[in-house]
Design a protein around this motif. Structure first.
Motif, PDB file in Angstrom:
ATOM      1  N   THR A  51      29.668  25.076 -29.509  1.00 64.01           N
ATOM      2  CA  THR A  51      30.684  25.524 -28.547  1.00 64.01           C
ATOM      3  C   THR A  51      31.085  24.417 -27.572  1.00 64.01           C
ATOM      4  O   THR A  51      31.992  24.612 -26.770  1.00 64.01           O
ATOM      5  CB  THR A  51      30.161  26.728 -27.738  1.00 64.01           C
ATOM      6  OG1 THR A  51      29.041  26.312 -26.941  1.00 64.01           O
ATOM      7  CG2 THR A  51      29.733  27.852 -28.666  1.00 64.01           C
ATOM      8  N   THR A  52      30.402  23.274 -27.641  1.00 58.33           N
ATOM      9  CA  THR A  52      30.695  22.164 -26.723  1.00 58.33           C
ATOM     10  C   THR A  52      31.606  21.147 -27.400  1.00 58.33           C
ATOM     11  O   THR A  52      31.229  20.570 -28.427  1.00 58.33           O
ATOM     12  CB  THR A  52      29.400  21.471 -26.270  1.00 58.33           C
ATOM     13  OG1 THR A  52      28.552  22.429 -25.626  1.00 58.33           O
ATOM     14  CG2 THR A  52      29.696  20.335 -25.296  1.00 58.33           C
ATOM     15  N   PRO A  53      32.790  20.905 -26.861  1.00 59.24           N
ATOM     16  CA  PRO A  53      33.676  19.900 -27.471  1.00 59.24           C
ATOM     17  C   PRO A  53      33.216  18.481 -27.115  1.00 59.24           C
ATOM     18  O   PRO A  53      32.423  18.287 -26.197  1.00 59.24           O
ATOM     19  CB  PRO A  53      35.030  20.206 -26.828  1.00 59.24           C
ATOM     20  CG  PRO A  53      34.683  20.784 -25.487  1.00 59.24           C
ATOM     21  CD  PRO A  53      33.391  21.537 -25.670  1.00 59.24           C
ATOM     22  N   GLY A  54      33.738  17.527 -27.848  1.00 62.40           N
ATOM     23  CA  GLY A  54      33.447  16.123 -27.525  1.00 62.40           C
ATOM     24  C   GLY A  54      32.162  15.622 -28.177  1.00 62.40           C
ATOM     25  O   GLY A  54      31.464  16.339 -28.877  1.00 62.40           O
ATOM     26  N   THR A  55      31.884  14.351 -27.918  1.00 58.05           N
ATOM     27  CA  THR A  55      30.713  13.696 -28.492  1.00 58.05           C
ATOM     28  C   THR A  55      29.473  14.048 -27.682  1.00 58.05           C
ATOM     29  O   THR A  55      29.452  13.899 -26.464  1.00 58.05           O
ATOM     30  CB  THR A  55      30.910  12.170 -28.531  1.00 58.05           C
ATOM     31  OG1 THR A  55      32.088  11.872 -29.283  1.00 58.05           O
ATOM     32  CG2 THR A  55      29.719  11.481 -29.175  1.00 58.05           C
ATOM     33  N   GLN A  56      28.423  14.483 -28.394  1.00 57.19           N
ATOM     34  CA  GLN A  56      27.196  14.914 -27.727  1.00 57.19           C
ATOM     35  C   GLN A  56      26.016  13.979 -27.997  1.00 57.19           C
ATOM     36  O   GLN A  56      25.057  13.963 -27.220  1.00 57.19           O
ATOM     37  CB  GLN A  56      26.816  16.325 -28.193  1.00 57.19           C
ATOM     38  CG  GLN A  56      27.881  17.379 -27.926  1.00 57.19           C
ATOM     39  CD  GLN A  56      27.503  18.725 -28.529  1.00 57.19           C
ATOM     40  OE1 GLN A  56      26.432  19.251 -28.274  1.00 57.19           O
ATOM     41  NE2 GLN A  56      28.399  19.283 -29.339  1.00 57.19           N
ATOM     42  N   ALA A  57      26.064  13.219 -29.090  1.00 56.47           N
ATOM     43  CA  ALA A  57      24.929  12.370 -29.452  1.00 56.47           C
ATOM     44  C   ALA A  57      25.412  11.034 -30.009  1.00 56.47           C
ATOM     45  O   ALA A  57      26.477  10.949 -30.636  1.00 56.47           O
ATOM     46  CB  ALA A  57      24.038  13.068 -30.478  1.00 56.47           C
ATOM     47  N   ILE A 111      27.956  12.600 -23.734  1.00 54.58           N
ATOM     48  CA  ILE A 111      26.815  12.211 -24.574  1.00 54.58           C
ATOM     49  C   ILE A 111      25.516  12.425 -23.807  1.00 54.58           C
ATOM     50  O   ILE A 111      25.260  11.776 -22.797  1.00 54.58           O
ATOM     51  CB  ILE A 111      26.954  10.743 -25.034  1.00 54.58           C
ATOM     52  CG1 ILE A 111      28.202  10.576 -25.909  1.00 54.58           C
ATOM     53  CG2 ILE A 111      25.691  10.297 -25.787  1.00 54.58           C
ATOM     54  CD1 ILE A 111      28.501   9.150 -26.313  1.00 54.58           C
ATOM     55  N   LYS A 112      24.699  13.329 -24.312  1.00 60.32           N
ATOM     56  CA  LYS A 112      23.439  13.670 -23.646  1.00 60.32           C
ATOM     57  C   LYS A 112      22.223  13.142 -24.393  1.00 60.32           C
ATOM     58  O   LYS A 112      21.132  13.079 -23.846  1.00 60.32           O
ATOM     59  CB  LYS A 112      23.319  15.194 -23.495  1.00 60.32           C
ATOM     60  CG  LYS A 112      24.359  15.802 -22.565  1.00 60.32           C
ATOM     61  CD  LYS A 112      24.181  17.310 -22.443  1.00 60.32           C
ATOM     62  CE  LYS A 112      25.094  17.885 -21.366  1.00 60.32           C
ATOM     63  NZ  LYS A 112      26.514  17.612 -21.594  1.00 60.32           N
ATOM     64  N   LEU A 113      22.404  12.776 -25.686  1.00 58.83           N
ATOM     65  CA  LEU A 113      21.272  12.357 -26.511  1.00 58.83           C
ATOM     66  C   LEU A 113      21.565  10.987 -27.128  1.00 58.83           C
ATOM     67  O   LEU A 113      22.632  10.769 -27.693  1.00 58.83           O
ATOM     68  CB  LEU A 113      21.017  13.385 -27.617  1.00 58.83           C
ATOM     69  CG  LEU A 113      19.711  13.283 -28.413  1.00 58.83           C
ATOM     70  CD1 LEU A 113      19.402  14.618 -29.090  1.00 58.83           C
ATOM     71  CD2 LEU A 113      19.767  12.197 -29.481  1.00 58.83           C
ATOM     72  N   LEU A 114      20.593  10.073 -27.003  1.00 55.10           N
ATOM     73  CA  LEU A 114      20.733   8.717 -27.540  1.00 55.10           C
ATOM     74  C   LEU A 114      19.550   8.396 -28.436  1.00 55.10           C
ATOM     75  O   LEU A 114      18.390   8.620 -28.069  1.00 55.10           O
ATOM     76  CB  LEU A 114      20.787   7.696 -26.400  1.00 55.10           C
ATOM     77  CG  LEU A 114      20.747   6.221 -26.802  1.00 55.10           C
ATOM     78  CD1 LEU A 114      22.039   5.812 -27.504  1.00 55.10           C
ATOM     79  CD2 LEU A 114      20.488   5.326 -25.585  1.00 55.10           C
ATOM     80  N   VAL A 115      19.845   7.867 -29.628  1.00 57.17           N
ATOM     81  CA  VAL A 115      18.804   7.348 -30.512  1.00 57.17           C
ATOM     82  C   VAL A 115      18.993   5.846 -30.660  1.00 57.17           C
ATOM     83  O   VAL A 115      20.088   5.381 -30.985  1.00 57.17           O
ATOM     84  CB  VAL A 115      18.853   8.017 -31.908  1.00 57.17           C
ATOM     85  CG1 VAL A 115      17.809   7.384 -32.833  1.00 57.17           C
ATOM     86  CG2 VAL A 115      18.613   9.510 -31.806  1.00 57.17           C
ATOM     87  N   LEU A 116      17.937   5.096 -30.416  1.00 56.89           N
ATOM     88  CA  LEU A 116      17.930   3.660 -30.686  1.00 56.89           C
ATOM     89  C   LEU A 116      17.056   3.458 -31.920  1.00 56.89           C
ATOM     90  O   LEU A 116      15.824   3.447 -31.829  1.00 56.89           O
ATOM     91  CB  LEU A 116      17.366   2.886 -29.487  1.00 56.89           C
ATOM     92  CG  LEU A 116      18.164   3.022 -28.180  1.00 56.89           C
ATOM     93  CD1 LEU A 116      17.403   2.394 -27.027  1.00 56.89           C
ATOM     94  CD2 LEU A 116      19.529   2.359 -28.332  1.00 56.89           C
ATOM     95  N   ASP A 117      17.683   3.327 -33.076  1.00 63.21           N
ATOM     96  CA  ASP A 117      16.934   3.229 -34.331  1.00 63.21           C
ATOM     97  C   ASP A 117      16.594   1.771 -34.621  1.00 63.21           C
ATOM     98  O   ASP A 117      17.428   0.876 -34.445  1.00 63.21           O
ATOM     99  CB  ASP A 117      17.764   3.816 -35.482  1.00 63.21           C
ATOM    100  CG  ASP A 117      16.935   3.974 -36.752  1.00 63.21           C
ATOM    101  OD1 ASP A 117      15.701   4.089 -36.634  1.00 63.21           O
ATOM    102  OD2 ASP A 117      17.517   3.987 -37.847  1.00 63.21           O
ATOM    103  N   GLU A 118      15.358   1.550 -35.065  1.00 69.93           N
ATOM    104  CA  GLU A 118      14.852   0.196 -35.327  1.00 69.93           C
ATOM    105  C   GLU A 118      15.149  -0.713 -34.145  1.00 69.93           C
ATOM    106  O   GLU A 118      15.714  -1.801 -34.269  1.00 69.93           O
ATOM    107  CB  GLU A 118      15.422  -0.349 -36.642  1.00 69.93           C
ATOM    108  CG  GLU A 118      14.945   0.442 -37.847  1.00 69.93           C
ATOM    109  CD  GLU A 118      15.164  -0.273 -39.173  1.00 69.93           C
ATOM    110  OE1 GLU A 118      15.710  -1.384 -39.181  1.00 69.93           O
ATOM    111  OE2 GLU A 118      14.774   0.310 -40.206  1.00 69.93           O
ATOM    112  N   PHE A 119      14.705  -0.259 -32.974  1.00 68.83           N
ATOM    113  CA  PHE A 119      15.006  -0.964 -31.732  1.00 68.83           C
ATOM    114  C   PHE A 119      14.411  -2.367 -31.727  1.00 68.83           C
ATOM    115  O   PHE A 119      14.990  -3.295 -31.147  1.00 68.83           O
ATOM    116  CB  PHE A 119      14.468  -0.153 -30.551  1.00 68.83           C
ATOM    117  CG  PHE A 119      14.852  -0.717 -29.204  1.00 68.83           C
ATOM    118  CD1 PHE A 119      16.183  -0.852 -28.863  1.00 68.83           C
ATOM    119  CD2 PHE A 119      13.889  -1.107 -28.296  1.00 68.83           C
ATOM    120  CE1 PHE A 119      16.557  -1.367 -27.631  1.00 68.83           C
ATOM    121  CE2 PHE A 119      14.251  -1.616 -27.059  1.00 68.83           C
ATOM    122  CZ  PHE A 119      15.585  -1.755 -26.718  1.00 68.83           C
TER     123      PHE A 119
END
Length: 436
Positions: free
Chosen positions: A58-64, A134-142
């Motif tokens: 239900t939330t528009p826009g980029t969240q992650a 954007i509420k969630l951030l993943v840094l993969d293979e940081f």
């Protein structure tokens, strides 16, 4: 596990593994999670399922947002997400991909954006990405992102996320230092690393008949060919002497040590990273923390004084599932150090070898950088327009505060330099020449 049945079915697997289950559980309870796991262990699902559980239809826009160090990894993550058939829109952004295509994909903001640091930062600056939601951030293979020198760009991206509440960081090494700007506080730490990765490192040795090992080193480098090689010496004078000998013998090498001016150090590392030189002769200053990817060989010209130094030198290669080889040169008065626990393989050298093929790149120095509001896009545009280069003739670009380095295909360099020497970048007169 029943709630993940459709995902398991999509990947044709019977169950999630221990690491994936632990990650899902930790991410349901904590805002900050560090997941340490070997490449190829399934950690992509280990963070994509927690992302899916956080997204709100239900939330528009980029969240992650997921930041990956390479376009190959970014594309792989996107493929996994699409296989999950989540119903949420995803867009992947990376260098080498048409920006116009990405801009069109971003017009209707996707719930999830995956990308490489440079391209994501570029889209944020151009306001193609709306970061407020954007509420969630993943840094993969940081760890690899730091190794490749993306720290400044990642810091900019994180500073651009005012609503960030949750962070997931994955790494393939326990030793990575997490900079303060990441904002990970009191994280849950999950360590699923195994020792299997070290098997990618082969240990070999070569015997030198002479106490002065230079002739042996020259033949060894010719034997190895034009692969990326770091040669470690124990003191600065030996670094410069060894580098001079290799250059006088017809090889293309650069050197690096702590007594050099910063610009000269930057130039040497840039030439090594961008393929202008395949050989870096250095002190142990380069054994820790430098962002130099894809090293094939480590040569211990001087034997390390300690086991710790030996380990850190070797840690420059066989990273991120890539294979690598460490080679010790043993002089007539030397013995194999006790800290070498493996059973090294002897390399037998012939008397004569042909010189390896010369690198196909050269490096230009440009006297303008970040403080002059010059970026990589400006430099590519300048070289393709004024210098008549094709994009494939422009290699790695590194923009420092007050100057920049750019790799240019060697066969085109002289003509391009004659065209651009008196041209301006962003209406500013700059000095442009082959980097010394």
């Amino acid at each position: 596990m029943q709630k993940y049945a459709s995902i398991l079915n999509a990947f044709k697997i019977d169950a999630l593994n221990e690491m994936q289950i632990a990650s899902i559980d930790a991410n349901q309870k904590a805002d900050n999670v560090i997941l340490l796991s070997n490449t190829g262990s399934g950690k992509t699902l280990g963070f994509l399922i927690p992302i899916l559980e956080q997204l709100d239809k239900t939330t528009p826009g980029t969240q992650a947002l997921v930041i990956a160090p390479s376009r190959e990894l970014a594309m792989q993550i996107e493929k996994v997400w699409k296989t999950m058939t989540t119903g949420f829109k995803v867009t992947c952004c990376y260098g080498g991909h048409l920006r116009e295509t990405e801009e069109n994909n971003l017009l209707e903001a996707p719930a999830l954006i995956i990308g490489t640091p440079g391209r994501l930062g570029d889209h944020i600056r151009r306001e193609n990405i709306k970061p407020a939601g954007i509420k969630l951030l993943v840094l993969d293979e940081f760890d690899k992102s730091l190794e490749l020198g993306f720290q400044d760009e990642i810091e900019f991206i994180i500073e651009s996320l005012p609503g960030l509440k949750k962070r997931i960081l994955t790494s393939a090494t326990e030793a990575v230092d997490i900079p303060g700007f990441v904002g990970i506080e009191e994280p849950v730490r999950l360590n699923f690393l195994t020792e299997e990765k070290s098997e990618a490192l082969a240990i070999k040795y070569v015997e030198s008949e002479d106490k002065d090992k230079l002739d042996t080193l020259f033949r060894l480098v010719c034997f190895l060919g034009n692969r990326s090689t770091i040669i470690f010496c124990n003191h600065r004078e030996a670094v410069e002497r060894t580098n001079s000998f290799l250059k006088d013998s017809g090889l293309t090498s650069v050197f690096y040590h702590g007594a050099m001016e910063q610009r000269d150090r930057d130039a040497a590392l840039c030439k090594f990273r961008n393929g202008t030189s395949n050989i870096l002769v250095t002190t142990d200053l380069a054994a820790r923390g430098l962002d130099i990817p894809n090293i094939r060989y480590i040569v211990h010209y001087h034997l390390p004084h300690t086991a710790d130094t030996y380990t850190h030198r070797n840690g420059r290669t066989a990273r991120m599932d890539a294979s690598g080889t460490a080679i010790l040169i043993i002089g007539p008065d030397e013995k194999m150090p006790s800290y070498v626990e493996e059973n090294p393989e002897l390399i037998t050298l012939e008397d004569k070898y042909e010189l390896p093929e010369k690198p196909k790149w050269t490096t230009f120095y440009i006297s303008a950088g970040k403080k002059d509001k010059v970026n990589k896009v400006d430099i590519v545009g300048f070289l393709t327009n004024k210098g008549q280069l094709k994009k494939e003739d422009v290699g790695l670009i590194e923009v420092k505060d007050f100057f920049s380095f750019v790799a240019v295909r060697k066969s085109k360099a002289a003509h391009t330099l004659s065209l651009i020497k008196n041209e301006k970048i962003k209406n500013k007169k700059v000095n442009i020449d082959v980097a010394k």
